[in-house]
Design an enzyme around this catalytic site. Structure first.
Site, PDB file in Angstrom:
ATOM      1  N   HIS A  30       8.062   5.678  18.011  1.00  0.00           N
ATOM      2  CA  HIS A  30       6.831   5.647  17.222  1.00  0.00           C
ATOM      3  C   HIS A  30       5.879   4.596  17.797  1.00  0.00           C
ATOM      4  O   HIS A  30       5.532   3.627  17.151  1.00  0.00           O
ATOM      5  CB  HIS A  30       7.187   5.319  15.772  1.00  0.00           C
ATOM      6  CG  HIS A  30       6.030   5.447  14.822  1.00  0.00           C
ATOM      7  ND1 HIS A  30       5.216   6.543  14.768  1.00  0.00           N
ATOM      8  CD2 HIS A  30       5.570   4.606  13.866  1.00  0.00           C
ATOM      9  CE1 HIS A  30       4.299   6.364  13.829  1.00  0.00           C
ATOM     10  NE2 HIS A  30       4.490   5.192  13.273  1.00  0.00           N
ATOM     11  N   GLN A  41       0.812  -1.216   0.000  1.00  0.00           N
ATOM     12  CA  GLN A  41       0.000   0.000   0.000  1.00  0.00           C
ATOM     13  C   GLN A  41       0.847   1.269   0.000  1.00  0.00           C
ATOM     14  O   GLN A  41       0.647   2.165  -0.820  1.00  0.00           O
ATOM     15  CB  GLN A  41      -0.907   0.006   1.244  1.00  0.00           C
ATOM     16  CG  GLN A  41      -1.904  -1.134   1.292  1.00  0.00           C
ATOM     17  CD  GLN A  41      -3.092  -0.867   0.408  1.00  0.00           C
ATOM     18  OE1 GLN A  41      -2.970  -0.776  -0.816  1.00  0.00           O
ATOM     19  NE2 GLN A  41      -4.254  -0.738   1.000  1.00  0.00           N
ATOM     20  N   ARG A  77      -0.217  14.611  12.082  1.00  0.00           N
ATOM     21  CA  ARG A  77      -1.492  14.226  12.703  1.00  0.00           C
ATOM     22  C   ARG A  77      -1.861  15.206  13.819  1.00  0.00           C
ATOM     23  O   ARG A  77      -2.992  15.692  13.890  1.00  0.00           O
ATOM     24  CB  ARG A  77      -1.369  12.802  13.271  1.00  0.00           C
ATOM     25  CG  ARG A  77      -1.406  11.748  12.185  1.00  0.00           C
ATOM     26  CD  ARG A  77      -1.084  10.369  12.719  1.00  0.00           C
ATOM     27  NE  ARG A  77      -1.441   9.331  11.742  1.00  0.00           N
ATOM     28  CZ  ARG A  77      -0.903   8.123  11.701  1.00  0.00           C
ATOM     29  NH1 ARG A  77       0.030   7.781  12.575  1.00  0.00           N
ATOM     30  NH2 ARG A  77      -1.288   7.247  10.798  1.00  0.00           N
TER      31      ARG A  77
HETATM   32  N1  APR Z   1      11.014  -8.292   0.814  1.00  0.00           N
HETATM   33  C1  APR Z   1      10.346  -7.308   0.172  1.00  0.00           C
HETATM   34  N2  APR Z   1       9.054  -7.069   0.344  1.00  0.00           N
HETATM   35  C2  APR Z   1       8.405  -7.828   1.220  1.00  0.00           C
HETATM   36  C3  APR Z   1       9.026  -8.852   1.951  1.00  0.00           C
HETATM   37  C4  APR Z   1      10.401  -9.085   1.708  1.00  0.00           C
HETATM   38  N3  APR Z   1      11.081 -10.030   2.352  1.00  0.00           N
HETATM   39  N4  APR Z   1       8.105  -9.421   2.758  1.00  0.00           N
HETATM   40  C5  APR Z   1       6.948  -8.779   2.538  1.00  0.00           C
HETATM   41  N5  APR Z   1       7.131  -7.818   1.612  1.00  0.00           N
HETATM   42  C6  APR Z   1       6.144  -6.903   1.020  1.00  0.00           C
HETATM   43  C7  APR Z   1       4.770  -7.519   0.901  1.00  0.00           C
HETATM   44  O1  APR Z   1       4.712  -8.413  -0.198  1.00  0.00           O
HETATM   45  C8  APR Z   1       3.910  -6.281   0.710  1.00  0.00           C
HETATM   46  O2  APR Z   1       3.672  -6.008  -0.656  1.00  0.00           O
HETATM   47  O3  APR Z   1       5.961  -5.758   1.813  1.00  0.00           O
HETATM   48  C9  APR Z   1       4.741  -5.154   1.342  1.00  0.00           C
HETATM   49  C10 APR Z   1       4.066  -4.472   2.509  1.00  0.00           C
HETATM   50  O4  APR Z   1       2.933  -3.863   2.021  1.00  0.00           O
HETATM   51  P1  APR Z   1       1.546  -3.823   2.801  1.00  0.00           P
HETATM   52  O5  APR Z   1       1.279  -5.163   3.379  1.00  0.00           O
HETATM   53  O6  APR Z   1       0.531  -3.230   1.899  1.00  0.00           O
HETATM   54  O7  APR Z   1       1.870  -2.830   4.022  1.00  0.00           O
HETATM   55  P2  APR Z   1       1.957  -1.233   3.995  1.00  0.00           P
HETATM   56  O8  APR Z   1       0.654  -0.672   4.390  1.00  0.00           O
HETATM   57  O9  APR Z   1       2.606  -0.761   2.750  1.00  0.00           O
HETATM   58  O10 APR Z   1       2.945  -1.012   5.246  1.00  0.00           O
HETATM   59  C11 APR Z   1       4.274  -1.461   5.198  1.00  0.00           C
HETATM   60  O11 APR Z   1       5.018   0.133   6.835  1.00  0.00           O
HETATM   61  O12 APR Z   1       3.814   1.595   8.194  1.00  0.00           O
HETATM   62  C12 APR Z   1       4.466   0.355   8.111  1.00  0.00           C
HETATM   63  O13 APR Z   1       3.359  -0.992   9.764  1.00  0.00           O
HETATM   64  C13 APR Z   1       3.545  -0.791   8.371  1.00  0.00           C
HETATM   65  O14 APR Z   1       5.261  -2.459   8.593  1.00  0.00           O
HETATM   66  C14 APR Z   1       4.276  -1.925   7.715  1.00  0.00           C
HETATM   67  C15 APR Z   1       4.957  -1.258   6.537  1.00  0.00           C
END
Ligand code: APR
Length: 321
Positions: A176, A13, A152
């Site tokens: 955080h 996201q 925020r």
């Molecule tokens: N290497 C690269 N990408 C990865 C890996 C990895 N080993 N493992 C997971 N991912 C990817 C997932 O496939 C996913 O597309 O990380 C992405 C995370 O995206 P979302 O699940 O949509 O999460 P998002 O809302 O983008 O948040 C990401 O930021 O704010 C923080 O708490 C939140 O830890 C989270 C991170």
């Protein structure tokens, strides 16, 4: 002149919004990496197909191959799981530490001179781990949290006072997590203390303090408020915008003073931990941590927040990271 190369690790996201913002602002060429096959290719194709409409011509590539990030100037990391309702950021520690270790090893190999902004949670622990595994100098490893937490807080103050958020300055320090420290004393509207404006609005000091306390608490729990509403994940537009503000400060060498997660070597009485503090961001990443006098209450709150960060870092060490 060569364009900047920006690598985004994590194409979920936040990663998707980051690509769109970088493209629209033409901050550089983008490589979006994700472990999930086809996901980054699909997202980038979708965004690129709007290039005629949005009038950008930077190069954008989606990939599952770390080699493609080779030579990146800036790396923004969002790889890792987001929260679901009922979870704290700390609940993500084990899963995301494993992911962050791999990410750090690869960034070290393919983009050894990059400046890195970490967004993945639990933020303070993930920045600490990235720096430890990569061995990058502290000024080149920065966490994004304070820009968003402060935004925020500013938003809530603007709503409450019925003024433009553009004129509100309010800063949040510390880790955080729920122990973060919104600095009420310096929250202001174009220089005028926000608390004084609240006192005038309500003509009642006790009521003004109650309203401010409620905004402080809402700020601390603001991430969870969004998670509860979204149900399937956590905030993504605002974290992406916040990281872009940091990226712009670095790319354009702006020397902006932003609250960021920075490694402290004695500043604010804290030694050897990544914690949210105001810092000058420029072409060298964190160029200087800006110290200022905290009152006893603020220092206690900051120490309390640092204790939570320490606990998390120690828990991570016990897990072998
Ligand atoms: N290497 C690269 N990408 C990865 C890996 C990895 N080993 N493992 C997971 N991912 C990817 C997932 O496939 C996913 O597309 O990380 C992405 C995370 O995206 P979302 O699940 O949509 O999460 P998002 O809302 O983008 O948040 C990401 O930021 O704010 C923080 O708490 C939140 O830890 C989270 C991170």
């Amino acid at each position: 002149m060569k364009r900047n190369k920006i690598a985004l690790i994590g194409g979920g996201q936040i990663g998707g919004v980051l690509v769109q913002l970088i493209a629209q602002k033409q901050l550089g060429d983008v490589v979006l990496y994700d472990i999930v096959e086809d996901l980054p290719q699909g997202k980038t194709l979708d965004i690129v197909e709007a290039s005629r409409v949005d009038q950008f011509d930077v190069n954008i590539k989606g990939t599952n191959d770390y080699e493609d990030i080779e030579g990146s100037d800036l790396v923004i990391i969002t790889a890792g799981l987001p929260r679901k309702p009922g979870m704290s950021r700390d609940d993500l520690l084990t899963t995301n530490a494993k992911i962050m270790k791999t990410v750090a090893e690869n960034v070290k190999q393919y983009a050894p001179n990059s400046i890195v902004i970490v967004i993945s949670n639990p933020l303070d622990a993930m920045v600490t781990l990235f720096q430890k595994v990569s061995g990058f100098p502290f000024n080149r490893v920065i966490g994004q949290a304070g820009v968003l937490d402060s935004s925020r807080f500013s938003t809530f103050i603007a709503w409450e006072l019925g003024v433009s958020v553009k004129d509100v300055n309010a800063m949040v320090l510390g880790g955080h997590g729920d122990t973060m420290v919104p600095i009420v004393r310096y929250a202001n509207v174009n220089g005028i203390p926000a608390l004084e404006l609240l006192e005038r609005k309500y003509n009642d000091k006790t009521k003004a303090k109650e309203v401010m306390d409620a905004m402080v608490n809402r700020t601390k729990l603001a991430g969870g408020e969004v998670v509860k509403l979204l149900k399937t994940g956590s905030a993504f537009y605002s974290p992406a915008s916040s990281a872009i503000a940091m990226a712009e400060a670095i790319i354009y060498d702006e020397k902006r003073v932003l609250p960021v997660c920075a490694y402290l070597k004695g500043e604010f009485g804290i030694n050897g931990y990544y914690v949210g503090v105001p810092a000058v961001l420029g072409a060298n990443g964190i160029e200087k941590v800006i110290e200022f006098a905290l009152n006893a209450e603020e220092q206690t709150a900051l120490n309390n927040s640092v204790a939570a960060v320490k606990e998390l870092v120690e828990a991570m060490a016990k897990l072998g990271f």
